[in-house]
Every structure is written in structure tokens, then in C-alpha cells.
Design a protein around this motif. Sequence first.
Motif, short mmCIF file in Angstrom:
data_model
loop_
_atom_site.label_atom_id
_atom_site.label_comp_id
_atom_site.label_asym_id
_atom_site.label_seq_id
_atom_site.Cartn_x
_atom_site.Cartn_y
_atom_site.Cartn_z
N ILE A 161 113.58 77.60 31.92
CA ILE A 161 114.99 77.66 31.48
C ILE A 161 115.58 76.27 31.28
O ILE A 161 116.80 76.10 31.21
N GLY A 162 114.71 75.26 31.24
CA GLY A 162 115.19 73.89 31.04
C GLY A 162 115.71 73.22 32.28
O GLY A 162 116.46 72.24 32.18
N ARG A 163 115.26 73.68 33.48
CA ARG A 163 115.69 73.07 34.73
C ARG A 163 114.47 72.75 35.60
O ARG A 163 114.26 73.36 36.66
N PRO A 164 113.67 71.78 35.20
CA PRO A 164 112.49 71.42 36.00
C PRO A 164 112.84 70.89 37.39
O PRO A 164 111.98 70.86 38.27
N ASP A 165 114.11 70.50 37.61
CA ASP A 165 114.53 70.01 38.92
C ASP A 165 114.51 71.10 39.98
O ASP A 165 114.60 70.80 41.18
N LEU A 166 114.35 72.36 39.59
CA LEU A 166 114.33 73.46 40.56
C LEU A 166 112.95 73.70 41.17
O LEU A 166 112.81 74.56 42.04
N SER A 214 120.86 78.07 45.01
CA SER A 214 120.78 77.29 46.24
C SER A 214 119.96 76.02 46.06
O SER A 214 120.14 75.04 46.79
N MET A 215 119.04 76.03 45.10
CA MET A 215 118.18 74.88 44.85
C MET A 215 118.83 73.84 43.95
O MET A 215 118.40 72.69 43.90
N ALA A 216 119.86 74.22 43.21
CA ALA A 216 120.40 73.39 42.14
C ALA A 216 121.43 72.40 42.67
O ALA A 216 122.43 72.80 43.27
N GLU A 217 121.19 71.12 42.45
CA GLU A 217 122.21 70.12 42.76
C GLU A 217 123.38 70.24 41.78
O GLU A 217 124.54 70.12 42.16
N ASP A 218 123.06 70.47 40.51
CA ASP A 218 124.07 70.75 39.49
C ASP A 218 123.98 72.23 39.15
O ASP A 218 122.89 72.75 38.91
N PRO A 219 125.11 72.93 39.10
CA PRO A 219 125.06 74.37 38.85
C PRO A 219 124.37 74.71 37.54
O PRO A 219 124.41 73.94 36.57
N LEU A 220 123.70 75.86 37.52
CA LEU A 220 123.12 76.33 36.28
C LEU A 220 124.23 76.62 35.27
O LEU A 220 125.31 77.11 35.64
N SER A 221 123.98 76.29 34.01
CA SER A 221 124.93 76.66 32.96
C SER A 221 124.86 78.17 32.76
O SER A 221 123.92 78.85 33.21
N ALA A 222 125.84 78.71 32.07
CA ALA A 222 125.84 80.15 31.79
C ALA A 222 124.60 80.54 31.02
O ALA A 222 124.00 81.60 31.28
N ALA A 223 124.17 79.69 30.09
CA ALA A 223 122.98 80.00 29.29
C ALA A 223 121.73 79.96 30.16
O ALA A 223 120.83 80.81 30.01
N GLN A 224 121.65 79.00 31.06
CA GLN A 224 120.48 78.90 31.95
C GLN A 224 120.42 80.09 32.90
O GLN A 224 119.35 80.67 33.14
N GLU A 225 121.57 80.48 33.44
CA GLU A 225 121.60 81.62 34.34
C GLU A 225 121.20 82.90 33.61
O GLU A 225 120.43 83.73 34.13
#
Length: 259
Positions: A161-166, A214-225
Motif C-alpha cells: 500500500i506504499g508504506r514500507p515503514d510498517l 499502531s505501527m504507523a508513526e504517520d497515520p495512514l492516508s484514506a487511500a492507504q487505509e
Amino acid sequence: MTVTPSARAVSQYATTSGNLTARIALHDHGTNPQGWFAWLDERLPLSGDVLEVGAGTGRLWSQVDHRGRGLRLTLTDFSAAMCARLREVPGARVERCDATRLPFADASFDTVIANHMLYHLDEPAAALRELARVLRPGGRLAAAVNGRDHLAELDAIGPAIGRPDLVIGLHQNDVTAETAPARVAACFTDVTVERYPCDLEIPTAAPVLDYLASMAEDPLSAAQEAAARDLVQARIDAEGAYRVRKHSVLITATRGPRG
């Protein structure tokens, strides 16, 4: 910028117990009818003076009857928020401290527990030396860690979803089920390893989304969620549940006689 394991732990846990609570809740969907804490209860080498380092919310002691067994329980965590939760554990002494600098005299405890916390440290070897220092000769260590493939299906969601930081491993040191036994053996004897037989079968997308949040330092965007929900729901629709592999082990060891 590279974030150290301890800095990540501070950002996740220093001011809230909510992130850890969300992660623990995910494991309520385990395939083993005996939950992790009950499984530990049958295996922890508990006696006398017991120390749990990095005790988090103290969930273990809602399963383990320390007072009924006559244990003298001390709990520590670096987080003020966690220590506030730990003070709710009846009869426990609570100290806020760093696992690599424990405020206890040599040979103070009969049992030391490090439950899923060694991989959050910048200097795990220093922490293991401290755990050995505060144990009495013949005292027992119980440490839980995870394998490299632990929760791999959850790790796969972030990059998708474009969030490799998770990805979990990006924020932890190299103390795993594969490496920890040798690390423990550097300070202890009689090292044994037992794997907890359990995976996850999650029936709805909501617990997975709570875990990702809970893992995200920056909240997921609506599209990512939305993308994460669609990915998880598609697997649930196809298989009846979102299945996740677990790989957790309990390592026990003995503090040898002092030279």
C-alpha cells in the motif's frame, strides 16, 4: 534517517500503552486455544524473587497468579505510560528504568523474564549481561523472541500500500529466534528453546487495520487505509480468514555460579 530500535520504542511506547494494547489484541485470534500468556504460565521457571524487565502493560500477570504462588514480583519498563499500567498489578513493585542499567544489586532475583522486549534495545548484549548480574547463581532466565518469518503476512501489507515503514523488522535489532540462543549462551548455561505452536486466523479486517495504525508513526492516508482493507478483505473472502504465520519462542537458561 535511520531510527534506532530504542528510539522507535520511545516513539511507540513512552507516552501511551495503546499501541501495545492493539498489537496484543491481534493475538486473540490465535489458532492455539491456549493463549500465549497461559502457555507461558506453564513454562516460566518461577520462584522466590521474580523480575520482569520491559513488562509493558503487565498482561502476563493477569494470567499468572504471582500472589497465590508467594512470588515477590518486581516489574520494570522505560515508559512512564507503561509503568502507570504496571502499578495496577496487585502486590508488584514497579521501577522505571533502562534494561541495560537496572537499579538492583547483584544477585537480587531468582527469576528474570524478558518477554518480547530484547529486540527493542540498541545494546541487547548489555541487557543480557545485566539480567545475568541481577540473577542469583542457579537463577533462571526466561526470554521470548520472534523468528524472522513472524507475522510475514502482515509485513507484506505495508509495501503493498506504499508504506514500507510498517515492516516490523525495520525497527528492531537482530535478536530473533534464530540468533538469540547463541546470544543468551554468552551469559548463561543450560539454554533451551521451545516454539509456541500457533498462527493467526483473523475473521475481519478491523483488527488488522488497528494493528497497522499502531505501527504507523504517520497515520495512514484514506487511500492507504482503503487499499489495506481491500487487500485483507479479499483474502478473507477467498479463504474465510486472514491467515498469518506466527513464530515465537521461549528461551530459558540458567545463571551459572559466579567466578
